[in-house]
Design a protein around this motif. Structure first.
Motif, short mmCIF file in Angstrom:
data_model
loop_
_atom_site.label_atom_id
_atom_site.label_comp_id
_atom_site.label_asym_id
_atom_site.label_seq_id
_atom_site.Cartn_x
_atom_site.Cartn_y
_atom_site.Cartn_z
N PRO A 204 66.31 39.36 102.33
CA PRO A 204 66.84 38.27 101.50
C PRO A 204 65.75 37.26 101.17
CG PRO A 204 68.19 38.62 103.47
CD PRO A 204 66.94 39.41 103.65
N HIS A 205 65.80 36.71 99.98
CA HIS A 205 64.93 35.61 99.58
C HIS A 205 65.25 34.41 100.48
CE1 HIS A 205 63.55 32.28 97.03
NE2 HIS A 205 62.84 33.17 96.33
N LEU A 206 64.23 33.88 101.15
CA LEU A 206 64.51 32.89 102.20
C LEU A 206 65.17 31.62 101.66
CD1 LEU A 206 61.36 33.28 104.46
CD2 LEU A 206 63.69 34.11 104.87
N TRP A 207 64.65 31.11 100.56
CA TRP A 207 65.19 29.86 100.02
C TRP A 207 66.63 30.08 99.53
CZ3 TRP A 207 65.03 25.03 100.61
CH2 TRP A 207 65.42 24.13 99.63
N ASP A 208 66.86 31.22 98.84
CA ASP A 208 68.23 31.55 98.43
C ASP A 208 69.14 31.62 99.65
OD1 ASP A 208 67.22 31.86 95.90
OD2 ASP A 208 67.86 33.94 95.66
N GLY A 209 68.63 32.24 100.72
CA GLY A 209 69.43 32.40 101.92
C GLY A 209 69.83 31.06 102.51
N ARG A 211 70.02 28.21 100.91
CA ARG A 211 70.98 27.55 100.00
C ARG A 211 72.37 28.18 100.12
NH1 ARG A 211 69.58 24.26 95.95
NH2 ARG A 211 70.96 25.29 94.46
N PHE A 212 72.40 29.51 100.32
CA PHE A 212 73.68 30.19 100.54
C PHE A 212 74.36 29.65 101.80
CE2 PHE A 212 76.06 33.60 102.64
CZ PHE A 212 76.99 33.91 101.66
N LEU A 213 73.59 29.54 102.86
CA LEU A 213 74.15 29.06 104.13
C LEU A 213 74.64 27.61 104.00
CD1 LEU A 213 71.65 30.58 106.71
CD2 LEU A 213 73.94 31.39 106.10
N ALA A 214 73.95 26.84 103.14
CA ALA A 214 74.35 25.45 102.95
C ALA A 214 75.49 25.31 101.95
CB ALA A 214 73.14 24.64 102.46
N GLY A 215 75.96 26.44 101.41
CA GLY A 215 77.07 26.40 100.44
C GLY A 215 76.63 26.02 99.05
N ARG A 216 75.31 26.13 98.75
CA ARG A 216 74.80 25.71 97.45
C ARG A 216 74.49 26.88 96.53
NH1 ARG A 216 72.23 20.42 97.39
NH2 ARG A 216 73.07 19.28 99.15
N ARG A 217 74.67 28.11 97.00
CA ARG A 217 74.45 29.30 96.17
C ARG A 217 75.53 30.31 96.50
NH1 ARG A 217 69.49 31.19 93.41
NH2 ARG A 217 70.45 33.23 93.18
#
Ligand SMILES: C[S@@+](CC[C@H](N)C(=O)[O-])C[C@H]1O[C@@H](n2cnc3c(N)ncnc32)[C@H](O)[C@@H]1O
Length: 239
Positions: A204-209, A211-217
């Motif tokens: 997984p792309h780290l920054w995307d990951g 943001r996903f965990l933070a509920g932003r993606r």
């Protein structure tokens, strides 16, 4: 199956409502499906007759949206009846309930065969790969992504992924490390059945990951890695 862990999931019917939940337990499969689609060649405009793509163990059909502009008639096979219903509702042209170790199709009948995140769910992934090669036409493309039989994969895909209380966490019992795939044997099996595969790693792309965990993606892009020691994709054409 007696050698695998006692809670190993073999029936995906109870999970069928989760396929399309972007923060649910099957969410990472959607991220991987998007990465897989990059390797599916578009059907040439000059081709006569329909081109056929077979997605073995298609589950709830997460791959279909990424195939929409490629030009194929898309077939899916899975054991889970409820998942196949989802696949049909999300763009698969035809589905069949069947064991991927014995595909109900003639030899050399597909232009592309894909095996996403399923080889690590069957007792003999090499026999399944041979079966995928059998139904692929000469010149056709085979794409398989799965998990390597390494300690790093066991730590990442089971110890961490199944236990950390995060969104997108796969259900406990999703994987058994004894079914993880030996890369050399996979390459040798494909070669013996006419397909020279190359392997590449995915993560997984780290920054995307984050943001996903933070509920932003809602989704996470997958990126290529040099190491094929955890999640890897195999792609090749049949001679
Ligand atoms: C982890 S899911 C992957 C689904 C899909 N390929 C994806 O990437 O979203 C594994 C799938 O394999 C299916 N499956 C497991 N063993 C199978 C078998 N022997 N024959 C057909 N399908 C099988 C399950 O029902 C489930 O849908």
């Amino acid at each position: 199956m007696s050698a695998v862990r006692s809670d190993f999931i073999t029936d995906y019917d109870p999970l069928a409502d989760a396929w399309w939940d972007p923060r649910g337990p099957l969410a990472p499969l959607g991220w991987i499906a998007r990465a897989r689609a990059d390797f599916v060649p578009a059907v040439p405009a000059a081709r006569h007759g329909p081109a056929r793509l077979l997605d073995i163990a298609c589950g709830g059909g997460l791959f279909a949206p990424h195939l929409a502009d490629k030009g194929y008639r898309v077939f899916g096979v899975d054991l889970s009846f409820q998942s196949l219903r989802q696949a049909r509702a999300h763009g698969y042209d035809a589905t069949a309930r069947a064991d991927i170790a014995r595909l109900p199709f003639a030899a050399e009948s597909f232009d592309v065969v894909t095996a996403g995140q399923c080889l690590e769910h069957v007792p003999d992934p090499y026999a399944v790969l041979a079966e995928a090669c059998r139904v692929l036409r000469p010149g056709g493309t085979l794409i398989a992504d799965t998990i390597a039989d390494t300690r790093a994969a066991r730590l990442t895909a089971i110890t961490l992924a199944e236990n950390l209380p995060l969104p997108g966490r796969p259900p406990r019992g999703t994987h058994d490390h004894r079914l993880f795939v030996n890369r050399e044997r996979l390459l040798a099996t494909a070669r013996a059945h006419g397909v020279d595969l190359r392997l590449l790693g995915l993560r997984p792309h780290l920054w995307d990951g984050l943001r996903f965990l933070a509920g932003r993606r809602e989704d996470v892009r997958m990126v290529r890695t040099r190491s094929t020691g955890v999640l890897f994709l195999a792609v090749g054409r049949k001679r």
